[in-house]
Scaffold this active site. Sequence first.
Site, PDB file in Angstrom:
ATOM      1  N   HIS A 142       0.823  -1.211   0.000  1.00 54.32           N
ATOM      2  CA  HIS A 142       0.000   0.000   0.000  1.00 54.32           C
ATOM      3  C   HIS A 142       0.852   1.253   0.000  1.00 54.32           C
ATOM      4  CE1 HIS A 142       0.692   0.783   4.327  1.00 54.32           C
ATOM      5  NE2 HIS A 142       0.497  -0.512   4.522  1.00 54.32           N
ATOM      6  N   CYS A 175       3.010  -5.154   6.579  1.00 53.54           N
ATOM      7  CA  CYS A 175       2.642  -4.722   5.226  1.00 53.54           C
ATOM      8  C   CYS A 175       3.865  -4.128   4.528  1.00 53.54           C
ATOM      9  CB  CYS A 175       1.525  -3.680   5.282  1.00 53.54           C
ATOM     10  SG  CYS A 175      -0.077  -4.374   5.743  1.00 53.54           S
TER      11      CYS A 175
END
Length: 188
Positions: free
Chosen positions: A148, A164
Site C-alpha cells: 500500500h 505490510c
Amino acid sequence: MLLFVVQSAYAQNQPVDAISPEYRDFLFGESGSNSPQRTHRPTRIADPRYVTYNGNEAAGTIIIDTRKMSLLFVLGDRALLYPIGVGREGFAWHGVEQVSRKAEWPSWTPPADMLKRRPDLPVSMSGGPDNPLGSRAIYLGQTLYRIHGTNEPETIGTTSSSGCFRMLNSHVNDLYGRVKIGAKVVVM
C-alpha cells in the site's frame, strides 16, 4: 542476478522524497540520551528503475526482497524495481501469495492485536490523504497484509510496518495500474 539499467521509470524532474534528520532520529533512535549524535544527510528515495530480469518468475509477478527493501514487478526479461518499507522486527514474513483485491483510497481498520499495542489508533478510518494505507492498496490473499501507499513517506527504506509493504503513493499508483488480480506475489 539482476543487472541494473540506468533508466528511471519517471521523469528526472520529479520531486525527491527524503528522510529528514528529525525523522531519522525518531525512526532510528539516534538522538537518545545514551546515543552519540550523528551527522545526518537526507536519504534520497529512488524513482522506480527498469532492471534486467533473468529469474524464473512469469511476467506480472511481484517479487519482494525484504532484506533489500525492494519490490520487483516482472515484465519479462525486464522488471520495474521500487523502493519499499517492510515489517519491523517481529513482524516480517516470507511466503507466496496472490493479489486478491485492489482498492483506491482504501479504508483502514487496524487488527485487534494492533489496537492492543496502540490504543491511540482509531477503530477504523475512511480513505483519504490522512489514512495510513495511502492512495492505493493491493491485498495479498486472505492475509491481513497489503502492498500500500503511505502518508509517511519517510518510512520508505525502513523496517517500520506491522508486516505490510509500504510504497510512496506515486509508486503504488503506478504498480496498481500494472498488477492484475490473481498475480503471484513472492516475499523473500
